[in-house]
Design an enzyme around this catalytic site. Structure first.
Site, short mmCIF file in Angstrom:
data_model
loop_
_atom_site.label_atom_id
_atom_site.label_comp_id
_atom_site.label_asym_id
_atom_site.label_seq_id
_atom_site.Cartn_x
_atom_site.Cartn_y
_atom_site.Cartn_z
CG ASN A 149 -5.86 68.42 65.45
OD1 ASN A 149 -5.25 69.42 65.78
ND2 ASN A 149 -6.98 68.47 64.74
CG HIS A 150 0.88 70.39 66.99
ND1 HIS A 150 1.15 70.19 68.33
CD2 HIS A 150 2.08 70.70 66.42
CE1 HIS A 150 2.44 70.37 68.56
NE2 HIS A 150 3.03 70.68 67.42
CG MET A 151 -5.97 72.18 67.31
SD MET A 151 -7.55 71.92 66.45
CE MET A 151 -8.72 72.14 67.80
#
Length: 215
Positions: free
Chosen positions: A190-192
């Protein structure tokens, strides 16, 4: 186990987190190959279970990278666990289904190997998605598809999810023209919470640990 909340006012990735949370909601996959020539030789010599050995290599590496241990607590606050345990799949040959089990992580290889061996034996005939109950909140999903040596992997979901843990998959190892034994490995992130740097660090540490581990 301890959950450490992120100080959002001073976190270096604060803007990145909100950008990928609110504007470009992105999960991405990175695939590569790990040279396991020396590791496989040790496994065969000691007659160990390859799946469990590499499971240890993966979860050991996850526990070295904070960004791969992040999640939201029950109040929605971002943080990271001091340790994660592997949640991994076992295959049922009789009906061609799989189940998830989990094993308590230990940095000591022998301790972890014995725990995982016992869990696989105990739950090998239990069917359903979750064969072993009471999966802890600090887990990392790891799976294996031993029937194929892949060069790419992609996945998608039809709904938004608050899951921030990576999903890690490895496949069938093969020998190249140089005599090296290579294992395909994929990580979905997840790029978060993690960028290309962190996923590249994961592959680098996996390779280093695979090459240096003494069983």
């Amino acid at each position: 186990m301890a959950f450490h909340k992120i100080d959002m006012d001073n976190w270096e990735r604060r803007e990145h987190y909100y950008y990928y949370r609110d504007f470009i909601k992105t999960r991405y996959n990175l695939c590569g190959e790990i040279d396991i020539t020396g590791l496989l030789s040790q496994i065969r010599e000691k007659r160990l279970h390859f799946y469990l050995v590499f499971l240890y290599v993966v979860i050991h590496t996850v526990n070295e990278i904070k960004e791969l241990r992040m999640c939201l607590d029950q109040d929605g606050a971002l943080g990271y666990w001091d340790v994660c345990h592997p949640s991994y799949t076992i295959f049922h040959k009789d009906d061609l289904t799989f189940s998830d089990i989990w094993t308590e992580y230990s940095p000591d290889f022998q301790t972890f190997y014995e725990r995982a061996s016992q869990d696989m034996e105990t739950f090998k005939d239990v069917k359903g998605i979750k064969a072993k109950p009471d999966t802890p909140p600090n887990f990392c999903p790891i799976s294996c598809i031993p029937w194929i040596s892949f060069t790419g992997f992609g996945s998608d979901t039809y709904a938004e999810s608050n899951m921030l843990y990576p999903v890690i998959l490895f496949g069938k190892y093969h020998e190249n023209e140089k005599g090296q034994i290579l294992l395909p490995l994929s990580i979905a992130v997840n790029h978060m919470v993690a960028d290309g740097y962190h996923t590249c660090l994961f592959f680098q540490k996996i390779q280093e640990f695979s090459s240096s581990l003494k069983l």
